[in-house]
Design an enzyme around this catalytic site. Sequence first.
Site, PDB file in Angstrom:
ATOM      1  N   ALA A  80       0.863  -1.183   0.000  1.00  0.00           N
ATOM      2  CA  ALA A  80       0.000   0.000   0.000  1.00  0.00           C
ATOM      3  C   ALA A  80       0.895   1.226   0.000  1.00  0.00           C
ATOM      4  CB  ALA A  80      -0.914   0.005   1.222  1.00  0.00           C
ATOM      5  N   GLU A  81       0.495   2.249  -0.751  1.00  0.00           N
ATOM      6  CA  GLU A  81       1.400   3.395  -0.931  1.00  0.00           C
ATOM      7  C   GLU A  81       1.639   4.198   0.332  1.00  0.00           C
ATOM      8  OE1 GLU A  81      -2.416   4.539  -3.288  1.00  0.00           O
ATOM      9  OE2 GLU A  81      -1.363   2.722  -2.708  1.00  0.00           O
ATOM     10  N   ASN A  82       0.851   3.967   1.398  1.00  0.00           N
ATOM     11  CA  ASN A  82       1.132   4.656   2.648  1.00  0.00           C
ATOM     12  C   ASN A  82       2.328   4.057   3.389  1.00  0.00           C
ATOM     13  OD1 ASN A  82      -0.543   2.369   3.115  1.00  0.00           O
ATOM     14  ND2 ASN A  82      -1.054   3.115   5.156  1.00  0.00           N
TER      15      ASN A  82
END
Length: 217
Positions: free
Chosen positions: A45-47
Amino acid sequence: MDSKELIARRVAREIRPGSLVNLGIGLPSMVANFVPASAGVFFQAENGVIGLGARPPEGMEDRHLTDAGGGFVTAVPGAASIDSAMSFGLIRGGHLDMTVLGGLQVDEAGHLANWKVPGKMVPGMGGAMDLVTGAARVVVAMQHAARGESKIVPELTLPLTALRRVDLVVTDLAVIEPMNEGLFLRERAPGVSVEAIVAATAARLVIPDHVPEMILA
């Protein structure tokens, strides 16, 4: 099963063992539920999480462990937490084997619109533009229509996400592959006829002689 589960199960069949895969928020996040742990797939996930697992049972959520949309997730053995700069370095550097994204529209050229509806407040574009540009393979997971209107359209009427053509579109009715010659109808959902798909699609489809039924994970 409902339409979202059908889509997620079909997308799961596209994921190769041992790959690094980004899952977008919403429907795409369900895909992790249908990929066996033995496949050795790491979801990103890009977070800043590598090694996302399925959504935790109710009451077992960890408020410190979420996907990019703030939804609760689990982590598999070997998972890692990284900062945003490294996360987007993976995306922009071409290190993702696949990304699975939701969609608002896909047009006959295979272009995706998925980050903004004009007139509606959005917090930002997120990582969609980077993901469509940087991932080795881009799969769109979305409902075929919304409020009675086809989401497979001749031309986008919503803001473009990226100039790159997506590789595959999986809906609750069909699997569609954008190619130079147009949108090829590759598979149909269980119990759905080719005629029903054509009737529900605003864009022109290229239809081969035989369109098999989806096999689901």
